[in-house]
Design a protein around this motif. Structure first.
Motif, mmCIF file in Angstrom:
data_model
loop_
_atom_site.group_PDB
_atom_site.id
_atom_site.type_symbol
_atom_site.label_atom_id
_atom_site.label_comp_id
_atom_site.label_asym_id
_atom_site.label_seq_id
_atom_site.Cartn_x
_atom_site.Cartn_y
_atom_site.Cartn_z
ATOM 1 N N TYR A 1 0.854 -1.176 0.000
ATOM 2 C CA TYR A 1 0.000 0.000 0.000
ATOM 3 C C TYR A 1 0.894 1.231 0.000
ATOM 4 O O TYR A 1 1.808 1.354 0.807
ATOM 5 C CB TYR A 1 -0.896 -0.017 1.232
ATOM 6 N N ASP A 2 0.620 2.140 -0.904
ATOM 7 C CA ASP A 2 1.463 3.323 -1.085
ATOM 8 C C ASP A 2 0.565 4.542 -1.192
ATOM 9 O O ASP A 2 -0.192 4.680 -2.153
ATOM 10 C CB ASP A 2 2.311 3.139 -2.349
ATOM 11 N N GLN A 3 0.651 5.419 -0.202
ATOM 12 C CA GLN A 3 -0.213 6.599 -0.169
ATOM 13 C C GLN A 3 0.023 7.498 -1.381
ATOM 14 O O GLN A 3 -0.918 8.105 -1.896
ATOM 15 C CB GLN A 3 0.029 7.382 1.133
ATOM 16 N N ALA A 4 1.253 7.585 -1.870
ATOM 17 C CA ALA A 4 1.548 8.416 -3.047
ATOM 18 C C ALA A 4 0.807 7.885 -4.275
ATOM 19 O O ALA A 4 0.302 8.666 -5.086
ATOM 20 C CB ALA A 4 3.051 8.462 -3.298
ATOM 21 N N ALA A 5 0.713 6.563 -4.419
ATOM 22 C CA ALA A 5 -0.007 5.974 -5.556
ATOM 23 C C ALA A 5 -1.504 6.281 -5.448
ATOM 24 O O ALA A 5 -2.176 6.509 -6.462
ATOM 25 C CB ALA A 5 0.227 4.470 -5.615
ATOM 26 N N VAL A 6 -2.035 6.304 -4.236
ATOM 27 C CA VAL A 6 -3.448 6.632 -4.026
ATOM 28 C C VAL A 6 -3.698 8.088 -4.432
ATOM 29 O O VAL A 6 -4.674 8.396 -5.123
ATOM 30 C CB VAL A 6 -3.858 6.392 -2.554
ATOM 31 N N LEU A 7 -2.789 8.977 -4.039
ATOM 32 C CA LEU A 7 -2.936 10.391 -4.400
ATOM 33 C C LEU A 7 -2.788 10.594 -5.906
ATOM 34 O O LEU A 7 -3.477 11.435 -6.497
ATOM 35 C CB LEU A 7 -1.916 11.237 -3.644
ATOM 36 N N ASP A 8 -1.910 9.819 -6.544
ATOM 37 C CA ASP A 8 -1.768 9.901 -8.008
ATOM 38 C C ASP A 8 -3.068 9.503 -8.707
ATOM 39 O O ASP A 8 -3.489 10.151 -9.666
ATOM 40 C CB ASP A 8 -0.629 9.006 -8.504
ATOM 41 N N LEU A 9 -3.698 8.434 -8.229
ATOM 42 C CA LEU A 9 -4.977 7.996 -8.804
ATOM 43 C C LEU A 9 -6.033 9.082 -8.630
ATOM 44 O O LEU A 9 -6.762 9.409 -9.574
ATOM 45 C CB LEU A 9 -5.430 6.687 -8.165
ATOM 46 N N GLN A 10 -6.102 9.665 -7.444
ATOM 47 C CA GLN A 10 -7.071 10.720 -7.188
ATOM 48 C C GLN A 10 -6.829 11.914 -8.122
ATOM 49 O O GLN A 10 -7.765 12.441 -8.727
ATOM 50 C CB GLN A 10 -6.978 11.174 -5.730
ATOM 51 N N THR A 11 -5.574 12.312 -8.284
ATOM 52 C CA THR A 11 -5.229 13.432 -9.165
ATOM 53 C C THR A 11 -5.589 13.123 -10.610
ATOM 54 O O THR A 11 -6.160 13.963 -11.318
ATOM 55 C CB THR A 11 -3.727 13.756 -9.045
ATOM 56 N N ASN A 12 -5.272 11.911 -11.068
ATOM 57 C CA ASN A 12 -5.582 11.525 -12.450
ATOM 58 C C ASN A 12 -7.088 11.564 -12.714
ATOM 59 O O ASN A 12 -7.524 12.004 -13.781
ATOM 60 C CB ASN A 12 -5.030 10.138 -12.766
#
Length: 188
Positions: free
Chosen positions: A100-111
């Motif tokens: 689990y990677d919070q940065a990847a979650v934020l990237d998905l949200q931004t995209n």
């Protein structure tokens, strides 16, 4: 996280550094951030103390940090009803089973927000008893649609063309597949 070579093994302060309270707090925040970023969602400070001895002009910092268990991505579940799940899956770069990677979650949200289809995108890790047991965290994505149409009017002046007027109409989504349209008129 003691055996995790990607996890920071040192604290942000070193012996001999002056004790500045803001640096101490920043180092603690950095440790919590690193834990959340690498899937240690239960990370916490069991204790943290800075004992200052003004007579000897020294300070002793004691930190007991419990990273907890590392979690992994589970299924990504979209909670909306106006776009097809197949279209939305195109934006998911994180893989089920990865840490689990919070940065990847934020990237998905931004995209997702950058598509202009959504006014709001909320990412909610579904931590329940079942998921805690198998260390898999499904990600529920709640999306509020933007208004379907967007209008823009502009007025300007250019030295080579003189006054100008621009009108734009965008349809943010035409169908469930994410298609969109844009009409722009410029009078100069």
């Amino acid at each position: 996280a003691a055996d995790d070579e990607d996890f920071p093994q040192t604290f942000g302060l070193r012996e001999g550094d002056p004790l500045v309270h803001s640096d101490y707090e920043s180092a603690k925040d950095a440790l919590l951030f690193a834990a959340a970023e690498q899937g240690y969602l239960d990370a916490r400070f069991v204790s943290s103390r800075a004992v200052v001895d003004p007579v000897s002009n020294t300070a002793e910092v004691r930190i007991h940090f419990d990273s907890g268990t590392q979690y992994y991505f589970g299924e990504v579940r979209f909670e909306q009803d106006f776009l097809s799940p197949r279209y939305l899956r195109r934006f998911v770069e994180l893989k089920q089973g990865e840490p689990y990677d919070q940065a990847a979650v934020l990237d998905l949200q931004t995209n997702l927000l950058n598509t202009e289809h959504f006014k709001q995108v909320e990412m909610v890790p579904a931590l329940d008893e079942k998921n805690v047991e198998n260390r898999s965290v499904p990600l529920d994505v709640y999306m509020t649609p933007n208004k379907r149409d967007k209008y823009r009017v502009g007025v300007g002046f250019g030295t080579d063309i003189g006054p100008k007027l621009s009108l734009e109409w965008r349809r943010r989504y035409l169908n469930r597949h994410g298609h969109r349209s844009k009409v722009e008129l410029i009078l100069a």
